[in-house]
Design an enzyme around this catalytic site. Structure first.
Site, PDB file in Angstrom:
ATOM      1  N   VAL A  72       7.639   6.380  17.158  1.00  0.00           N
ATOM      2  CA  VAL A  72       7.558   6.855  15.879  1.00  0.00           C
ATOM      3  C   VAL A  72       6.121   7.738  15.978  1.00  0.00           C
ATOM      4  O   VAL A  72       6.330   9.049  15.539  1.00  0.00           O
ATOM      5  CB  VAL A  72       7.443   5.942  14.511  1.00  0.00           C
ATOM      6  CG1 VAL A  72       6.955   6.566  13.153  1.00  0.00           C
ATOM      7  CG2 VAL A  72       8.482   4.990  14.578  1.00  0.00           C
ATOM      8  N   LYS A 131       0.763  -0.926  -0.228  1.00  0.00           N
ATOM      9  CA  LYS A 131       0.049  -0.121  -0.160  1.00  0.00           C
ATOM     10  C   LYS A 131       0.772   1.355  -0.145  1.00  0.00           C
ATOM     11  O   LYS A 131       0.730   2.223  -0.706  1.00  0.00           O
ATOM     12  CB  LYS A 131      -0.911  -0.234   1.359  1.00  0.00           C
ATOM     13  CG  LYS A 131      -1.401   1.434   1.685  1.00  0.00           C
ATOM     14  CD  LYS A 131      -2.414   1.302   2.718  1.00  0.00           C
ATOM     15  CE  LYS A 131      -1.793   1.616   4.173  1.00  0.00           C
ATOM     16  NZ  LYS A 131      -1.451   3.046   4.286  1.00  0.00           N
ATOM     17  N   ASN A 132       1.802   1.246   0.683  1.00  0.00           N
ATOM     18  CA  ASN A 132       2.633   2.366   1.025  1.00  0.00           C
ATOM     19  C   ASN A 132       3.603   2.792  -0.172  1.00  0.00           C
ATOM     20  O   ASN A 132       4.352   3.618   0.093  1.00  0.00           O
ATOM     21  CB  ASN A 132       3.229   2.616   2.554  1.00  0.00           C
ATOM     22  CG  ASN A 132       2.244   2.803   3.644  1.00  0.00           C
ATOM     23  OD1 ASN A 132       1.105   3.000   3.098  1.00  0.00           O
ATOM     24  ND2 ASN A 132       2.548   2.537   4.793  1.00  0.00           N
ATOM     25  N   ASP A 145       4.025   0.033  12.253  1.00  0.00           N
ATOM     26  CA  ASP A 145       2.712  -0.507  11.721  1.00  0.00           C
ATOM     27  C   ASP A 145       2.715  -2.041  12.232  1.00  0.00           C
ATOM     28  O   ASP A 145       1.712  -2.728  12.024  1.00  0.00           O
ATOM     29  CB  ASP A 145       2.784  -0.363  10.371  1.00  0.00           C
ATOM     30  CG  ASP A 145       2.784   0.958   9.627  1.00  0.00           C
ATOM     31  OD1 ASP A 145       1.751   1.595   9.348  1.00  0.00           O
ATOM     32  OD2 ASP A 145       3.842   1.568   9.796  1.00  0.00           O
ATOM     33  N   ASP A 159      -4.943  12.391  12.632  1.00  0.00           N
ATOM     34  CA  ASP A 159      -5.938  11.677  12.492  1.00  0.00           C
ATOM     35  C   ASP A 159      -5.677  10.633  13.724  1.00  0.00           C
ATOM     36  O   ASP A 159      -5.324  11.138  14.825  1.00  0.00           O
ATOM     37  CB  ASP A 159      -5.586  10.749  11.303  1.00  0.00           C
ATOM     38  CG  ASP A 159      -4.502   9.873  11.238  1.00  0.00           C
ATOM     39  OD1 ASP A 159      -3.736   9.919  12.316  1.00  0.00           O
ATOM     40  OD2 ASP A 159      -3.956   9.530  10.289  1.00  0.00           O
TER      41      ASP A 159
HETATM   42  N1  EPU Z   1       6.321  14.083  11.109  1.00  0.00           N
HETATM   43  C1  EPU Z   1       6.601  15.596  11.567  1.00  0.00           C
HETATM   44  N2  EPU Z   1       6.555  16.403  10.565  1.00  0.00           N
HETATM   45  C2  EPU Z   1       6.383  15.870   9.172  1.00  0.00           C
HETATM   46  C3  EPU Z   1       6.357  14.659   8.936  1.00  0.00           C
HETATM   47  C4  EPU Z   1       6.124  13.507   9.758  1.00  0.00           C
HETATM   48  O1  EPU Z   1       6.705  15.794  12.633  1.00  0.00           O
HETATM   49  O2  EPU Z   1       6.548  16.959   8.275  1.00  0.00           O
HETATM   50  C5  EPU Z   1       6.482  13.137  12.263  1.00  0.00           C
HETATM   51  C6  EPU Z   1       5.206  12.399  12.361  1.00  0.00           C
HETATM   52  O3  EPU Z   1       4.182  13.051  13.112  1.00  0.00           O
HETATM   53  C7  EPU Z   1       5.458  11.163  12.972  1.00  0.00           C
HETATM   54  C8  EPU Z   1       6.810  10.707  12.428  1.00  0.00           C
HETATM   55  O4  EPU Z   1       7.279  12.085  11.808  1.00  0.00           O
HETATM   56  O5  EPU Z   1       5.496  11.148  14.423  1.00  0.00           O
HETATM   57  C9  EPU Z   1       7.178   9.738  11.204  1.00  0.00           C
HETATM   58  O6  EPU Z   1       6.099  10.175  10.319  1.00  0.00           O
HETATM   59  P1  EPU Z   1       6.423   9.830   8.724  1.00  0.00           P
HETATM   60  O7  EPU Z   1       6.378  10.975   7.947  1.00  0.00           O
HETATM   61  O8  EPU Z   1       7.551   8.881   8.618  1.00  0.00           O
HETATM   62  O9  EPU Z   1       5.163   9.072   8.530  1.00  0.00           O
HETATM   63  P2  EPU Z   1       4.138   9.057   7.038  1.00  0.00           P
HETATM   64  O10 EPU Z   1       4.943   9.389   5.913  1.00  0.00           O
HETATM   65  O11 EPU Z   1       2.869  10.133   7.413  1.00  0.00           O
HETATM   66  C10 EPU Z   1       4.195   6.554   6.637  1.00  0.00           C
HETATM   67  C11 EPU Z   1       3.075   5.589   6.334  1.00  0.00           C
HETATM   68  C12 EPU Z   1       2.545   4.961   7.657  1.00  0.00           C
HETATM   69  C13 EPU Z   1       3.969   4.713   8.430  1.00  0.00           C
HETATM   70  C14 EPU Z   1       4.880   5.640   8.632  1.00  0.00           C
HETATM   71  C15 EPU Z   1       6.073   5.024   9.254  1.00  0.00           C
HETATM   72  C16 EPU Z   1       2.004   6.108   4.462  1.00  0.00           C
HETATM   73  C17 EPU Z   1       1.053   6.589   3.364  1.00  0.00           C
HETATM   74  N3  EPU Z   1       2.144   6.029   5.417  1.00  0.00           N
HETATM   75  O12 EPU Z   1       3.620   7.584   7.038  1.00  0.00           O
HETATM   76  O13 EPU Z   1       1.647   4.182   7.377  1.00  0.00           O
HETATM   77  O14 EPU Z   1       3.124   4.139   9.682  1.00  0.00           O
HETATM   78  O15 EPU Z   1       5.291   6.006   7.182  1.00  0.00           O
HETATM   79  O16 EPU Z   1       6.731   4.031   8.739  1.00  0.00           O
HETATM   80  O17 EPU Z   1       3.041   5.758   3.868  1.00  0.00           O
HETATM   81  C18 EPU Z   1      -0.331   2.785   7.554  1.00  0.00           C
HETATM   82  O18 EPU Z   1       0.060   2.365   6.600  1.00  0.00           O
HETATM   83  O19 EPU Z   1      -1.191   2.446   8.327  1.00  0.00           O
HETATM   84  C19 EPU Z   1       0.487   3.860   8.153  1.00  0.00           C
HETATM   85  C20 EPU Z   1      -0.027   4.805   8.840  1.00  0.00           C
END
Ligand code: EPU
Length: 431
Positions: free
Chosen positions: A325, A21-22, A303, A114
């Site tokens: 995380v 998915k990701n 996850d 969320d």
């Molecule tokens: N964060 C910030 N600022 C930002 C971006 C992120 O503070 O600008 C923080 C977030 O709040 C969090 C941490 O950094 O505490 C990590 O967030 P990250 O950006 O790595 O996650 P994401 O890209 O929003 C993706 C996956 C998530 C998965 C995480 C970690 C997708 C669509 N989502 O999220 O997957 O848990 O990486 O691997 O790729 C899921 O599939 O259910 C899911 C939530």
């Protein structure tokens, strides 16, 4: 919609992983970088992909699906303002990079927090601003423009964010000059995205210490790409096999995407055997407690934490699970306790390390006492991965359960009910 589950069956047989998915959602967005057709093989037919397709269609893409092969073609960007989406997920922010790179303008809806925390996008926006974009927060959107195009710069991420790394990579492929991302995320889904972009003509190098170098090019071409298998599905099915005292062969599970998971599973007493075409998971002995913390790749993925927390309710002794995380990702605990689990949530960092949430009063560590028998109940899914913990819990519980709001599970797991029925699960979908 809901699932009615009769618990207590040992799950046995074979299940095949879908595409990740990701990765799939990011690759659809990345296809906006080229005017040529792209073919994505192994694209899962899930809710998050449907939402991403709607986003791309709004931009001007034509999309067709034949089973799990999706063809997407965006000869021209007809619309840079993607604010009228009927359903929301976290993907639209990733369209900022490609739209800015291709047209110099983009507008995306405000995403908000969320069920797993506030999920800010400050690092995405800072990186794009450093590359020359001006970004305005409006009442219900972000409006971004880069009249003179984007330029390569050095970006130092303060945390290896998956999304911020991907957004910066997408924007940098067509920017002028070299972009260096320091402290980048290196998840397998990102590496697969980089492989696809490289075949499209991008110049992207992986350096030491989480550095990624991108030399901008003028155009990218369309390619065919096969999306990597979903390691989150793999971890979910492994927890299900072991927790139900079953025996499940997970076809296409890849050891190199699951090394940390397999170590944790072995420590807890789950059995596995890596074979050429997948990994078999089962359980022979009693499960024992462990201490573990989530982390960015190559650590134990956030996850995997929810199905693993459920597994720990079946382990003898006190286990610690420290989520580093996301600050608020234990929404499943109250429901598991209502089913008979003994889990306490702590705001301090349990275990050996203090994480960045230390002292901030977020319930981000749990103590799980086990083993505890679980009994069937009625649950409502609030978040995708928590929903998988719920589903496994009901499958191993005594008696009947009802799981409401299964649309959340459908966002990330294709036909999960039919696939689990093939393993012997007694699960019925109803309205
Ligand atoms: N964060 C910030 N600022 C930002 C971006 C992120 O503070 O600008 C923080 C977030 O709040 C969090 C941490 O950094 O505490 C990590 O967030 P990250 O950006 O790595 O996650 P994401 O890209 O929003 C993706 C996956 C998530 C998965 C995480 C970690 C997708 C669509 N989502 O999220 O997957 O848990 O990486 O691997 O790729 C899921 O599939 O259910 C899911 C939530």
């Amino acid at each position: 919609m809901k699932f009615i589950v009769q618990g207590g069956k040992k799950l046995k047989g074979e299940i095949t992983l879908g595409g990740a998915k990701n990765a799939a959602t990011k690759m659809l967005v990345a296809s906006l970088l080229t005017s040529e057709p792209m073919v994505l093989r192994n694209t899962p037919n899930i809710g998050d992909v449907a939402i991403t397709q709607e986003l791309c269609e709004l931009v001007g893409s034509s999309i067709t699906r034949n089973k799990n092969i999706v063809t997407i073609h965006t000869p021209e960007i007809k619309n840079t303002r993607v604010i009228s989406l009927s359903r929301k997920n976290r993907i639209p922010v990733l369209a900022l990079g490609p739209l800015l790179a291709r047209t110099g303008e983009a507008e995306i809806p405000l995403l908000g927090g969320d069920k797993i925390g506030p999920r800010p996008i400050d690092m995405h926006l800072e990186a794009l601003k450093e590359m020359g974009a001006t970004i305005e927060k409006r009442e219900s959107s972000y409006y971004a423009h880069a009249k003179n195009g984007l330029r390569g710069v050095k970006i130092q991420l303060r945390y290896p964010s998956v999304g911020a790394t991907e957004n910066t990579i997408l924007a940098a492929t067509l920017a002028r000059g070299r972009t260096v991302i320091e402290n980048a995320a290196t998840e397998p889904e990102i590496i697969d995205l980089i492989k696809m972009l490289q075949n499209m003509g991008a110049i992207i190098e992986l350096g030491a210490n989480r550095a990624i170098y991108i030399d901008g090019v003028k155009t990218l071409r369309g390619v065919e790409h096969t999306i990597l298998p979903d390691r989150n599905e793999a971890a979910s099915f492994a927890c299900l096999a072991v927790a139900s005292r079953g025996d499940v062969f997970v076809r296409n599970a890849q050891q190199d995407h699951l090394i940390t998971f397999l170590n944790a599973l072995r420590k807890v007493g789950g059995e596995y055997k890596v074979e050429n075409t997948g990994i078999r998971f089962w359980k022979e002995k009693n499960l024992q407690s462990i201490e573990l913390e989530t982390d960015t790749h190559p650590g134990f993925m956030t996850d995997w934490q929810q199905p693993f927390a459920l597994l720990l309710t079946q382990a003898k002794g006190s286990s610690i699970l420290h989520e580093t995380v996301y600050e608020d990702r234990f929404g499943h605990v109250a429901d598991l306790n209502a089913m008979g689990a003994d889990i306490r949530v702590f705001s301090k960092c349990l275990g050996e390390i203090n994480c960045r949430f230390n002292g901030k009063n977020h319930g981000h560590s749990i103590l799980v006492n086990g083993p505890t028998a679980l009994r069937g109940t009625t649950l409502t899914i609030k978040d995708l991965r928590a929903g998988m913990a719920h589903l496994i819990a009901t499958l191993i519980a005594d008696g009947e359960s009802t799981i409401e709001n299964i649309e959340e599970l459908d966002r990330g797991y294709e036909n999960i009910d039919t696939r689990l029925q093939n393993l012997g699960a007694d699960i019925t979908r109803s309205i």
